[in-house]
Design an enzyme around this catalytic site. Structure first.
Site, PDB file in Angstrom:
ATOM      1  N   ARG A 156      25.391 -32.468 -24.195  1.00 36.97           N
ATOM      2  CA  ARG A 156      25.646 -31.030 -24.274  1.00 36.97           C
ATOM      3  C   ARG A 156      26.968 -30.631 -23.616  1.00 36.97           C
ATOM      4  O   ARG A 156      27.596 -29.651 -24.031  1.00 36.97           O
ATOM      5  CB  ARG A 156      24.489 -30.229 -23.670  1.00 36.97           C
ATOM      6  CG  ARG A 156      23.196 -30.334 -24.492  1.00 36.97           C
ATOM      7  CD  ARG A 156      22.125 -29.390 -23.990  1.00 36.97           C
ATOM      8  NE  ARG A 156      22.487 -28.003 -24.231  1.00 36.97           N
ATOM      9  CZ  ARG A 156      22.831 -27.138 -23.282  1.00 36.97           C
ATOM     10  NH1 ARG A 156      22.878 -27.526 -22.006  1.00 36.97           N
ATOM     11  NH2 ARG A 156      23.137 -25.896 -23.583  1.00 36.97           N
ATOM     12  N   GLU A 191       9.610 -18.128 -31.964  1.00 42.02           N
ATOM     13  CA  GLU A 191       9.851 -19.561 -31.911  1.00 42.02           C
ATOM     14  C   GLU A 191      10.667 -19.971 -30.679  1.00 42.02           C
ATOM     15  O   GLU A 191      11.811 -20.416 -30.780  1.00 42.02           O
ATOM     16  CB  GLU A 191      10.574 -20.011 -33.196  1.00 42.02           C
ATOM     17  CG  GLU A 191       9.724 -19.824 -34.437  1.00 42.02           C
ATOM     18  CD  GLU A 191      10.486 -20.079 -35.725  1.00 42.02           C
ATOM     19  OE1 GLU A 191       9.829 -20.424 -36.728  1.00 42.02           O
ATOM     20  OE2 GLU A 191      11.725 -19.946 -35.737  1.00 42.02           O
ATOM     21  N   PRO A 192      10.082 -19.847 -29.496  1.00 46.14           N
ATOM     22  CA  PRO A 192      10.787 -20.295 -28.289  1.00 46.14           C
ATOM     23  C   PRO A 192      10.820 -21.819 -28.213  1.00 46.14           C
ATOM     24  O   PRO A 192       9.833 -22.482 -28.519  1.00 46.14           O
ATOM     25  CB  PRO A 192       9.945 -19.707 -27.156  1.00 46.14           C
ATOM     26  CG  PRO A 192       8.554 -19.648 -27.735  1.00 46.14           C
ATOM     27  CD  PRO A 192       8.732 -19.336 -29.198  1.00 46.14           C
ATOM     28  N   CYS A 197      32.395 -45.428 -22.819  1.00 41.04           N
ATOM     29  CA  CYS A 197      33.830 -45.663 -22.963  1.00 41.04           C
ATOM     30  C   CYS A 197      34.467 -44.489 -23.702  1.00 41.04           C
ATOM     31  O   CYS A 197      34.963 -44.619 -24.830  1.00 41.04           O
ATOM     32  CB  CYS A 197      34.053 -46.975 -23.715  1.00 41.04           C
ATOM     33  SG  CYS A 197      35.740 -47.577 -23.625  1.00 41.04           S
ATOM     34  N   GLY A 236      15.583 -18.071 -29.100  1.00 42.08           N
ATOM     35  CA  GLY A 236      16.907 -17.867 -28.550  1.00 42.08           C
ATOM     36  C   GLY A 236      16.943 -17.326 -27.136  1.00 42.08           C
ATOM     37  O   GLY A 236      18.010 -16.987 -26.620  1.00 42.08           O
TER      38      GLY A 236
END
Length: 432
Positions: free
Chosen positions: A331, A291-292, A362, A249
């Site tokens: 994103r 856990e990067p 579109c 995170g």
């Protein structure tokens, strides 16, 4: 000058990544194009691994979070740096196994692993399965018994930490689809439940409080809470848990105003909390995993586009349309994520325009960004969108039947293709 240290400008005024000319990369490989700097990826992995060695005496593991960007080459790089991985699907696991990734260094995550996925993972002796719910625990037990195995597991715990980030990427609070809650007693009940099931060996616990976090305090709080829970498990059941996975995170710089904390600072302060809290409860320091994902590949990547049109709406906005968009970077439409953009072929020029960078799909919402400062673009210019190494290729789609882009890895100025551009034949390959 840029949000990523691997970027610069050469004598021709072109943007470079890892000393490679991005304009030449666009000419050679076409656009849209994902480009990664291998040196940045390796350096970040080494920083994390070095912090494990320094602050935990080497008693731990850096596990790259595959969901940020998964392909064969990234797994080869991670393995060569002595790190592990976490996977969240059979597809990610299959990809890792296809290049011989060490199974003992793999964590398998997910809140709804299917029977087929669990069977596949157990058949291949995945290092740790991170259990999300009791149904999954029962399935693992049954599959393990059928294969005459004992499966090492971690329980995913919700530590109740409020990480200050987008609501869609906050996963440590009680109202989350992930894991067992502490506040309700659910987590301790899950421990007791695991102890009654054959075929599983409960080794430790896991948490993940969110993504793109810039503060250190939430990570320290999570570590304190998790160690406290390990002590409660010992006191209530007699079980000594020996592993603690603190998740990832860690935030990165997407735009100049982002100010992420140096990763060494995260690691030093969180390790201090781990050691202090272990002493408080009389526990041995557990084996620590982190856990990067985004922080390993995010800043190492850019996406190159070709400008197809410039549409000026007086006193409203200027739309600059490129040959990519939500199919290669969803994103913005998902999270309104911010990015920095640079005109790759005139990167040394001042940013004298503010634009809306529009995709080709579109969809009115198909944008890469709004209010983006950039050099005045013209048709056929090359635009680079920075810090797109995480959650771009991995979230790409074939919406509007658009082929997914190629990806190249740059090392010391030399580029190599690591993912081929999809062809028209690829688009219809599975059609009947």
């Amino acid at each position: 000058m840029f949000v990523s240290d691997c970027l610069s400008v050469n004598e021709a005024g072109h943007l470079t990544i890892g000393s490679a000319d991005t304009v030449e990369l666009a000419r050679t490989y076409g656009t849209p194009l994902y480009v990664f700097d291998e040196g940045t990826i390796r350096d970040t992995l080494r920083q994390y691994k070095g912090s494990i060695d320094r602050y935990y005496g080497g008693k731990g593991l850096v596990a790259y979070a595959s969901k940020a960007f998964a392909c064969k080459e990234i797994y080869r790089i991670v393995e060569s740096e002595g790190c592990g991985i976490d996977v969240v699907s059979r597809g990610e696991l299959y990809t890792a196994l296809s290049v011989g990734f060490p199974v003992e260094k793999i964590f398998y995550h997910g809140n709804n692993k299917t029977v087929e996925e669990l069977t596949y993972a157990i058949e291949h002796n995945v290092g740790r399965i991170v259990v999300d719910n009791l149904t999954e625990l029962e399935r693992i037990s049954a599959i393990a018994i059928s294969q005459n195995k004992v499966v090492p597991i971690l329980l995913r715990i919700k530590p109740g930490i409020d990480a200050h980030t987008h609501n869609f990427v906050r996963t440590g609070q009680i109202d989350s689809k992930f894991g067992f809650a502490l506040e309700t007693g659910e987590a301790l009940d899950a421990v007791r439940y695991a102890l009654t099931h054959p075929g599983v060996a409960l080794k430790g616990i896991h948490c993940h409080i969110g993504s793109q976090i810039f503060e250190i305090d939430p990570f320290e709080c999570a570590a304190e809470v998790m160690i406290g829970f390990m002590a409660a498990v010992r006191d209530e059941t007699g079980l000594i848990l020996t592993e603690l996975n603190l998740g990832g995170g860690f935030g990165i710089k997407y735009v100049p105003e982002n100010d992420p904390v140096p990763y060494q600072d995260y690691m030093e302060k969180v390790s201090g909390m781990v050691h202090t809290t272990c002493r408080k409860y009389g526990l041995e320091t557990p084996f620590i995993a982190i856990e990067p994902g985004r922080s390993v590949v995010g800043s190492a990547g850019i996406t190159l586009y070709t400008v197809g049109g410039v549409k000026v709406i007086p006193n409203i906005r200027t739309y600059v349309s490129v040959d990519g968009g939500m199919t290669d970077n969803p994103r913005y439409i998902l999270y309104q994520s911010q990015y920095e953009a640079v005109l790759a072929n005139r990167a040394a020029d001042p940013k004298d325009s503010v634009i809306t960078l529009a995709g080709r799909c579109c969809e009115s919402g198909d944008l890469v960004g709004e209010g983006m400062p950039i050099q005045s673009p013209k048709v056929d210019d090359i635009i680079a969108v920075l810090a797109t190494g995480a959650y771009n290729y991995s979230m790409a789609s074939n919406y509007n039947r658009v082929p997914r882009p190629a990806a190249v890895m740059v090392r010391d100025g030399q580029a190599r293709e690591i993912i081929r551009r999809e062809s028209m034949e690829d688009l219809v390959r599975n059609d009947l």
